[in-house]
Design an enzyme around this catalytic site. Structure first.
Site, PDB file in Angstrom:
ATOM      1  N   ARG A 127       0.021   3.343   8.211  1.00  0.00           N
ATOM      2  CA  ARG A 127      -1.249   2.850   9.032  1.00  0.00           C
ATOM      3  C   ARG A 127      -1.026   2.877  10.559  1.00  0.00           C
ATOM      4  O   ARG A 127      -1.600   3.122  11.190  1.00  0.00           O
ATOM      5  CB  ARG A 127      -1.388   1.345   8.481  1.00  0.00           C
ATOM      6  CG  ARG A 127      -2.221   1.192   7.513  1.00  0.00           C
ATOM      7  CD  ARG A 127      -1.618   2.190   6.116  1.00  0.00           C
ATOM      8  NE  ARG A 127      -2.819   1.951   5.020  1.00  0.00           N
ATOM      9  CZ  ARG A 127      -2.110   1.545   3.953  1.00  0.00           C
ATOM     10  NH1 ARG A 127      -0.723   0.887   3.956  1.00  0.00           N
ATOM     11  NH2 ARG A 127      -2.792   1.361   2.801  1.00  0.00           N
ATOM     12  N   ASP A 172       0.283   7.964   3.318  1.00  0.00           N
ATOM     13  CA  ASP A 172      -0.796   7.166   2.755  1.00  0.00           C
ATOM     14  C   ASP A 172      -2.026   7.597   3.497  1.00  0.00           C
ATOM     15  O   ASP A 172      -1.642   8.654   4.248  1.00  0.00           O
ATOM     16  CB  ASP A 172      -0.355   5.575   3.319  1.00  0.00           C
ATOM     17  CG  ASP A 172      -1.019   4.480   2.370  1.00  0.00           C
ATOM     18  OD1 ASP A 172      -2.492   4.767   1.995  1.00  0.00           O
ATOM     19  OD2 ASP A 172      -0.566   3.760   1.713  1.00  0.00           O
ATOM     20  N   HIS A 226      -4.160   6.668  -2.743  1.00  0.00           N
ATOM     21  CA  HIS A 226      -3.789   6.710  -1.336  1.00  0.00           C
ATOM     22  C   HIS A 226      -3.317   7.974  -0.528  1.00  0.00           C
ATOM     23  O   HIS A 226      -2.450   8.061  -0.007  1.00  0.00           O
ATOM     24  CB  HIS A 226      -2.555   5.731  -1.161  1.00  0.00           C
ATOM     25  CG  HIS A 226      -2.968   4.192  -1.228  1.00  0.00           C
ATOM     26  ND1 HIS A 226      -3.529   3.443  -0.177  1.00  0.00           N
ATOM     27  CD2 HIS A 226      -2.946   3.215  -2.498  1.00  0.00           C
ATOM     28  CE1 HIS A 226      -3.771   2.248  -0.636  1.00  0.00           C
ATOM     29  NE2 HIS A 226      -3.510   2.176  -1.894  1.00  0.00           N
ATOM     30  N   ASP A 231      -0.257   2.949  -6.966  1.00  0.00           N
ATOM     31  CA  ASP A 231      -1.162   1.771  -7.027  1.00  0.00           C
ATOM     32  C   ASP A 231      -2.466   2.055  -6.588  1.00  0.00           C
ATOM     33  O   ASP A 231      -2.657   3.207  -5.754  1.00  0.00           O
ATOM     34  CB  ASP A 231      -0.392   0.865  -5.713  1.00  0.00           C
ATOM     35  CG  ASP A 231      -0.457   1.461  -4.351  1.00  0.00           C
ATOM     36  OD1 ASP A 231       0.010   2.582  -4.468  1.00  0.00           O
ATOM     37  OD2 ASP A 231      -0.787   0.726  -3.413  1.00  0.00           O
ATOM     38  N   GLU A 232      -3.283   1.241  -7.001  1.00  0.00           N
ATOM     39  CA  GLU A 232      -4.595   1.127  -6.668  1.00  0.00           C
ATOM     40  C   GLU A 232      -5.565   2.538  -6.662  1.00  0.00           C
ATOM     41  O   GLU A 232      -6.243   2.840  -5.836  1.00  0.00           O
ATOM     42  CB  GLU A 232      -4.884   0.770  -5.191  1.00  0.00           C
ATOM     43  CG  GLU A 232      -4.187  -0.751  -4.837  1.00  0.00           C
ATOM     44  CD  GLU A 232      -4.377  -1.470  -3.519  1.00  0.00           C
ATOM     45  OE1 GLU A 232      -4.902  -2.390  -3.422  1.00  0.00           O
ATOM     46  OE2 GLU A 232      -3.662  -0.374  -2.765  1.00  0.00           O
ATOM     47  N   TRP A 253       4.019  -6.044  -7.468  1.00  0.00           N
ATOM     48  CA  TRP A 253       3.302  -6.837  -6.191  1.00  0.00           C
ATOM     49  C   TRP A 253       2.074  -7.419  -6.506  1.00  0.00           C
ATOM     50  O   TRP A 253       1.931  -8.496  -5.745  1.00  0.00           O
ATOM     51  CB  TRP A 253       3.138  -5.406  -5.214  1.00  0.00           C
ATOM     52  CG  TRP A 253       1.921  -4.562  -5.736  1.00  0.00           C
ATOM     53  CD1 TRP A 253       1.946  -3.590  -6.547  1.00  0.00           C
ATOM     54  CD2 TRP A 253       0.633  -4.743  -5.211  1.00  0.00           C
ATOM     55  NE1 TRP A 253       0.488  -3.062  -6.739  1.00  0.00           N
ATOM     56  CE2 TRP A 253      -0.292  -3.749  -5.887  1.00  0.00           C
ATOM     57  CE3 TRP A 253      -0.089  -5.542  -4.359  1.00  0.00           C
ATOM     58  CZ2 TRP A 253      -1.595  -3.535  -5.619  1.00  0.00           C
ATOM     59  CZ3 TRP A 253      -1.447  -5.273  -3.947  1.00  0.00           C
ATOM     60  CH2 TRP A 253      -2.189  -4.109  -4.574  1.00  0.00           C
ATOM     61  N   TRP A 279       3.106  -4.091   5.527  1.00  0.00           N
ATOM     62  CA  TRP A 279       1.918  -3.121   5.653  1.00  0.00           C
ATOM     63  C   TRP A 279       1.378  -3.274   6.921  1.00  0.00           C
ATOM     64  O   TRP A 279       1.648  -4.321   7.690  1.00  0.00           O
ATOM     65  CB  TRP A 279       0.843  -3.524   4.737  1.00  0.00           C
ATOM     66  CG  TRP A 279       1.359  -3.266   3.245  1.00  0.00           C
ATOM     67  CD1 TRP A 279       1.625  -4.284   2.468  1.00  0.00           C
ATOM     68  CD2 TRP A 279       1.714  -1.947   2.551  1.00  0.00           C
ATOM     69  NE1 TRP A 279       2.297  -3.645   1.200  1.00  0.00           N
ATOM     70  CE2 TRP A 279       2.200  -2.600   1.150  1.00  0.00           C
ATOM     71  CE3 TRP A 279       1.698  -0.847   2.796  1.00  0.00           C
ATOM     72  CZ2 TRP A 279       2.645  -1.743   0.117  1.00  0.00           C
ATOM     73  CZ3 TRP A 279       1.937   0.190   1.743  1.00  0.00           C
ATOM     74  CH2 TRP A 279       2.387  -0.359   0.604  1.00  0.00           C
TER      75      TRP A 279
HETATM   76  C1  ACM Z   1      -0.023  -2.426  -2.540  1.00  0.00           C
HETATM   77  O1  ACM Z   1       0.192  -3.348  -1.683  1.00  0.00           O
HETATM   78  N1  ACM Z   1      -0.915  -1.620  -2.402  1.00  0.00           N
HETATM   79  C2  ACM Z   1       1.328  -1.659  -2.964  1.00  0.00           C
END
Ligand code: ACM
Length: 749
Positions: free
Chosen positions: A162, A191, A268, A323-324, A390, A465
């Site tokens: 980021r 990412d 991601h 993730d996600e 997480w 993050w």
């Molecule tokens: C995360 O915070 N998406 C691992």
């Protein structure tokens, strides 16, 4: 005359050793398992001689970082020639456990003993920290320390996607981690916001996918999210060459820190798919975040990338993300559907598991182990994987109880991108509210882990993050001092932890952090509160807290007046028997030095009365049916167990259990638009005597803009001109924002 002076000097010298203990600072963080102060004083000289067992030779170089050591000679052990510092391999006679170090400071020298290099490094870090803690680092009181950690995995993470952070900063981050005995640096290298590691086979990753149209993530996120070419006028970003990454690996290794690279897949990954769109389901750039799993080329790419990654990072663990993932595209993609049929995969969750398993098998074939975020549990956990929990602790609990290793990094305790004090006083962050004390309170082993599975909890890690952290100074601000609290969470057994003791020792570390030029978060002058209703005696117990060391600098009033020098001094929790408006502030000399805290303690008629939910809460249950009439209001975060969350319009009935005159009805709401929490459009009240026929008695309209980005609280209060006799009170709140509504109490008078 000369004689007398000499005598004075001798006397002075003799008087010194006992006072030396008092003058020395042993406020170590993390707290050592055993610390015994002795008589005597070791003095560092301009030249320090070190003798060391050959296997610890490289570690001994770290002593050069001690603030009192200017020159050093490092030699092998020679019993005839005494050394200032002796570093020896432990023997059976030392009775030292394999993960412990012993550090003995005496007037005639310092002796470090351990079985292995990591523990020698820990001992040296203790010595360095002691050096930084002293007014005069050349003087060190005699003491004996025998110390070992609670957990083997002590991690800190940094997202450099980021916002790119330069190598010089990463070295500083590593130095600070080592000083506080972290041993794992989780480097989030890839990412959607930018790829950060040179991969020689795929140059586009760093010629384009590492560069954005905007330097700041938020600008980029809100303005098209496009990548640009390295060297373009507006290009913002950066990457690490393989040589730089290797340099950091070696730098960290010397300080006892392993670097775990994270290469995100299958989601991601917008940045990869922008430059290699053939690896997405659509074949077009900027259409999805996820690799196409059904395309064999995806795995060719990922394995080729991993080959170069493994050559840089000796880490046993490699993080593959997981993730996600938005699995929508896989449901309609012919390649994914064909793979699912071929492999007998019934759901897209299983398809994700298949992808993770391919990476796991590949890593295992290279002698490595896969770590993934807890979503890798969905669709079945691949055999060799370690889970990073997480989204709370549930994933970690499930994984540990089924025999998988787990690293705890729950968002509610260890996300250092959250606010650390009243958000209304802070630079914009992603959300949340995690104070230093909350971090300190964390126990990585939840009660729900079976006693024979506890060893699967390897330790805890905090994540940083950087969506809202554009600079290295800001990264330091968010990480410190919360990292010090985590350091003790990972190191010190729970029975030896004490917030008060830690907070006291922390006071010494502010100067240390200043000396090391760390832009840490200074403890604010905010005052926070907790009000807990006691049903037995119908009082509310109010506790005021400050991030400063001495709460007695808080002054407060309970009549709504502004706190002044002559207002009550806060001496500890106090009880209130009736509703009150409280104002409190931290005082410096004669006046408030921080914002004035203002809150209501409501001892109202609906406390303890049953609530019927015509619309149900969603996700954020708080205290379930008790929440809204328990006499306890919520604090600054909707995670605090007092704010109940709704995604539908609110529709509730409070049964007052007897008909009585109703004068006033009030509800609190909050707005924090980052995570999608909005004020209701209006609150409406209807009253009934029988619970069937309701009479509307009024509405309160919202006057907070849905664009108001700061954390905002509003009390929606309806006061009736004439009291109305009723037993049932129906409250409705509309939800025009279609996000979350959060309320904490229905107050009735
Ligand atoms: C995360 O915070 N998406 C691992």
């Amino acid at each position: 005359m000369r004689k007398a002076l000499k005598l004075y000097i001798i006397l002075f010298f003799f008087v010194l050793p006992p006072t030396a203990i008092a003058q020395n600072n042993f406020d170590l963080i993390p707290k050592p398992a055993l610390l015994r102060m002795d008589n005597g004083l070791f003095r560092f000289k301009a030249h320090t001689s070190v003798q060391v067992s050959p296997e610890f030779r490289a570690s001994a170089n770290l002593l050069m970082e001690h603030p009192a050591i200017k020159e050093i000679t490092i030699q092998k052990i020679n019993a005839k020639d005494p050394a200032d510092i002796l570093i020896k391999k432990a023997t059976k006679a030392d009775q030292l456990s394999p993960k412990a170090y012993s550090l003995q400071i005496r007037a005639k020298g310092i002796v470090i003993k351990a079985w292995d290099a990591p523990q020698v490094i820990e001992a040296i870090q203790t010595l360095l920290q002691l050096g930084y803690l002293q007014d005069d680092p050349e003087r060190l009181a005699a003491a004996q320390i025998i110390d070992q950690p609670r957990f083997s995995y002590r991690g800190l993470h940094l997202d450099v996607s980021r916002h790119f952070m330069p190598l010089s900063f990463l070295k500083k981050y590593i130095d600070l981690m080592a000083l506080y005995k972290f041993n794992q640096f989780h480097w989030h290298l890839t990412d959607g916001a930018g790829w950060r590691l040179q991969i020689k086979r795929y140059p586009e990753l760093t010629e384009k996918a590492a560069w954005r149209t905007h330097v700041h993530w938020k600008d980029w996120w809100t303005h098209g999210r496009k990548y640009t070419d390295r060297g373009a006028p507006n290009a913002g970003g950066g990457f690490y060459t393989q040589e730089e990454a290797k340099e950091l690996v070696a730098y960290a290794l010397q300080r006892g820190i392993n670097i775990i690279p994270e290469i995100e897949m299958p989601a991601h990954s917008e940045e990869v798919l922008a430059v290699y769109p053939q690896l997405s389901c659509t074949g077009l750039p900027y259409t999805q975040s996820e690799f196409c799993i059904g395309n064999e080329q995806t795995f060719v790419f990922l394995k080729n990338v991993l080959d170069e990654v493994l050559a840089i990072f000796p880490s046993k663990y490699i993080h593959m993300g997981g993730d996600e993932a938005d699995k929508r595209h896989w449901k309609t993609c012919p390649k994914d559907q064909a793979l699912m049929r071929r492999e007998g995969l019934k759901t897209v969750d299983e398809l994700q598991s298949y992808a993770i398993r391919q990476m796991d098998i590949y890593l295992q074939s290279k002698g490595r182990k896969l770590i993934g975020w807890d979503e890798i549990l969905q669709g079945g956990l691949t055999e060799g994987a370690t889970v990073m929990s997480w989204r709370g602790e549930e994933g970690g609990i499930r994984a540990a109880n089924t025999g998988h290793d787990v690293i705890m990094t729950p968002g509610s305790y260890l996300y250092f991108d959250s606010y650390q004090t009243d958000p209304r006083t802070q630079p914009e962050a992603i959300g949340g509210y995690i104070t230093l004390e909350k971090v300190y309170s964390y126990n990585p082993v939840p009660a729900a882990i079976a006693s024979d599975k506890v060893q699967h909890i390897l330790g805890a890690q905090a994540n940083l993050w950087t969506e809202y952290i554009p600079t290295t100074e800001h990264a330091e601000y968010m990480a410190f001092p919360r990292a010090l609290a985590l350091s003790e969470v990972n190191w010190t057994p729970p029975q030896f932890k004490s917030w008060e003791d830690f907070h006291h020792r922390l006071q010494s570390h502010y100067r240390l952090l200043q000396n090391l030029n760390v832009n840490y978060f200074r403890p604010s002058y905010n005052v926070a509160y907790r009000a807990v209703y006691n049903a037995a005696d119908k009082t509310s117990r109010v506790t005021l807290t400050t991030e400063q060391n001495d709460p007695r600098n808080i002054r407060y009033t309970v009549d709504g007046s502004e706190p002044v020098l002559s207002s009550k001094v806060y001496e500890g929790p106090f009880d209130l028997g009736k509703s009150a408006k409280i104002k409190a502030a931290f005082f410096w000399d004669e006046s408030p030095i921080g914002p004035v805290l203002e809150f209501d303690v409501d001892i109202h008629k609906a406390i303890g009365k049953p609530v019927q939910y015509i619309s149900q809460w969603d996700g954020y249950a708080a205290q379930k049916e008790q929440t809204l009439t328990n006499g306890i209001t919520g604090g600054l975060t909707y995670h605090d167990g007092q704010w109940q969350g709704f995604t539908e319009p609110i529709d509730l009935v409070v049964d007052m259990e007897a008909t009585q005159p109703i004068h006033t009805i009030a509800m609190n709401f909050m707005q924090t638009i980052g995570p999608g929490v909005y004020m209701p459009g209006e609150m409406e009240v209807l009253l009934s005597g029988d619970g069937r026929h309701y009479q509307p008695v009024g509405k309160v309209m919202n006057d907070v803009s849905p664009k108001e980005a700061r954390l905002t609280f509003k009390r929606f209060e309806l006061s009736l001109d004439q009291p109305v006799n009723a037993r049932y009170i129906r409250v409705k709140a509309s939800n025009p924002g279609k996000g979350y509504l959060f309320t904490d109490e229905i107050m009735v008078y």
